[in-house]
Design an enzyme around this catalytic site. Structure first.
Site, mmCIF file in Angstrom:
data_model
loop_
_atom_site.group_PDB
_atom_site.id
_atom_site.type_symbol
_atom_site.label_atom_id
_atom_site.label_comp_id
_atom_site.label_asym_id
_atom_site.label_seq_id
_atom_site.Cartn_x
_atom_site.Cartn_y
_atom_site.Cartn_z
ATOM 1 N N LYS A 192 6.600 -8.553 11.362
ATOM 2 C CA LYS A 192 7.390 -8.362 12.591
ATOM 3 C C LYS A 192 6.515 -7.825 13.730
ATOM 4 C CE LYS A 192 10.258 -5.365 10.624
ATOM 5 N NZ LYS A 192 9.725 -5.273 9.246
ATOM 6 N N ARG A 236 -1.798 3.278 7.755
ATOM 7 C CA ARG A 236 -0.591 4.077 7.945
ATOM 8 C C ARG A 236 -0.287 4.867 6.680
ATOM 9 N NH1 ARG A 236 3.925 -0.030 10.187
ATOM 10 N NH2 ARG A 236 5.143 1.258 8.795
ATOM 11 N N ARG A 286 10.526 1.674 0.667
ATOM 12 C CA ARG A 286 10.963 1.098 1.954
ATOM 13 C C ARG A 286 11.736 -0.194 1.720
ATOM 14 N NH1 ARG A 286 5.318 0.877 4.766
ATOM 15 N NH2 ARG A 286 6.395 -0.273 6.412
ATOM 16 N N ARG A 336 18.147 -1.031 12.100
ATOM 17 C CA ARG A 336 17.871 -0.995 10.661
ATOM 18 C C ARG A 336 19.106 -0.608 9.844
ATOM 19 N NH1 ARG A 336 11.934 -0.003 11.097
ATOM 20 N NH2 ARG A 336 11.021 -0.586 9.109
ATOM 21 N N ARG A 380 -3.126 -3.586 5.165
ATOM 22 C CA ARG A 380 -2.949 -3.511 6.621
ATOM 23 C C ARG A 380 -3.780 -2.354 7.193
ATOM 24 N NH1 ARG A 380 2.940 -3.741 8.941
ATOM 25 N NH2 ARG A 380 3.392 -2.080 7.466
HETATM 26 P P1 AMP Z 1 8.055 0.356 10.846
HETATM 27 O O1 AMP Z 1 6.888 0.743 11.664
HETATM 28 O O2 AMP Z 1 9.062 -0.453 11.592
HETATM 29 O O3 AMP Z 1 7.646 -0.276 9.530
HETATM 30 O O4 AMP Z 1 8.810 1.721 10.456
HETATM 31 C C1 AMP Z 1 8.157 2.721 9.684
HETATM 32 C C2 AMP Z 1 9.150 3.783 9.269
HETATM 33 O O5 AMP Z 1 9.717 4.398 10.441
HETATM 34 C C3 AMP Z 1 10.364 3.304 8.467
HETATM 35 O O6 AMP Z 1 10.078 3.200 7.083
HETATM 36 C C4 AMP Z 1 11.367 4.426 8.767
HETATM 37 O O7 AMP Z 1 11.072 5.599 8.047
HETATM 38 C C5 AMP Z 1 11.091 4.715 10.239
HETATM 39 N N1 AMP Z 1 11.893 3.880 11.166
HETATM 40 C C6 AMP Z 1 11.409 2.999 12.091
HETATM 41 N N2 AMP Z 1 12.420 2.433 12.777
HETATM 42 C C7 AMP Z 1 13.568 2.938 12.268
HETATM 43 C C8 AMP Z 1 14.941 2.727 12.535
HETATM 44 N N3 AMP Z 1 15.354 1.837 13.466
HETATM 45 N N4 AMP Z 1 15.852 3.441 11.816
HETATM 46 C C9 AMP Z 1 15.469 4.325 10.878
HETATM 47 N N5 AMP Z 1 14.185 4.560 10.559
HETATM 48 C C10 AMP Z 1 13.219 3.881 11.234
#
Ligand code: AMP
Length: 215
Positions: free
Chosen positions: A13, A160, A171, A88, A127
């Site tokens: 994404k 990360r 996740r 989410r 990554r």
């Molecule tokens: P991402 O960078 O989108 O993979 O998000 C990494 C982590 O950030 C996720 O595993 C969640 O812990 C948190 N996170 C990011 N966006 C959201 C969201 N919209 N709602 C809840 N947690 C989020």
């Protein structure tokens, strides 16, 4: 255009959202990137995000909603946005629909990027992300030109904290339980298109362009 790039962790994404920014002339909004920036800045809210993110858990809706709402109100997002990692939960999707409706907008397309669990794990553990500009590499499929350094800006590449196999499995569990039901919400509105997230970066970009009527 208001577009959601939807999919499990490691679906691509973020990588694809960055490629679409120039094409669509609208910003990428990544709540994950915004949360990481707060963590890095050491703010109070950043510490709260850290607690959930390191365990692979979703951050509670009440902490996410205002963060997202403020970002959507920025002038650069006035004619649309590419949403990556938001919404989410179904509650976040409903809040999003209301925020857009208040601006006379709606989600035009949800592109659901499909990858297997094995592919997700491989992508996530390999990554590396630039800590300065956010550019994303895969150590084998899209390696940086010099090890550890971003080819775009020369910044340092980091892994990360939540990009381990153990955390990505958690996740994915959160994704299946809380995030995947969003697809039903938007399928009922007739805006979902599924694309395979497997292949070269260009192949996947091409599929997304077709799904949004650009090719
Ligand atoms: P991402 O960078 O989108 O993979 O998000 C990494 C982590 O950030 C996720 O595993 C969640 O812990 C948190 N996170 C990011 N966006 C959201 C969201 N919209 N709602 C809840 N947690 C989020």
């Amino acid at each position: 255009m208001d577009l959601i790039l939807f999919g499990p962790p490691g679906a691509g994404k973020g990588t694809q959202a960055k490629r679409l920014v120039d094409l669509l002339k609208i910003p990428q909004i990544s709540t994950g990137d915004m949360m990481r920036a707060e963590r890095q800045a050491g703010t109070e809210i950043g510490k709260q995000f850290d607690h959930y993110m390191t365990q692979g858990l979703l951050v509670p809706d009440e902490l996410v909603l205002s963060l997202f709402g403020q970002r959507l109100s920025q002038p650069d997002a006035k004619s649309g946005a590419i949403l990556d990692g938001y919404p989410r939960t179904v509650a976040q999707a409903e809040a999003l629909d209301a925020l857009l409706a208040a601006r006379g907008r709606k989600i035009d397309r949800v592109v659901s990027m499909e990858v297997s669990l094995a592919e997700m794990i491989d992508r996530v553990v390999n990554r590396r992300t630039c800590e300065s500009c956010g550019h994303i590499y895969h150590l084998r499929y899209n390696p940086p030109p010099s090890p550890g350094l971003c080819g775009q800006c020369g910044g340092k590449l980091v892994q990360r904290k939540d990009d381990s196999e153990e955390v990505v499995r958690k996740r994915n569990q959160e994704y299946l339980e809380k995030t995947a039901p969003i697809l039903d919400h938007y399928t009922a509105k007739g805006v979902v298109k599924a694309v395979s997230g497997v292949g070269t970066l260009d192949d996947v970009t091409q599929r997304i362009k077709s799904a949004i009527g650009l090719a």
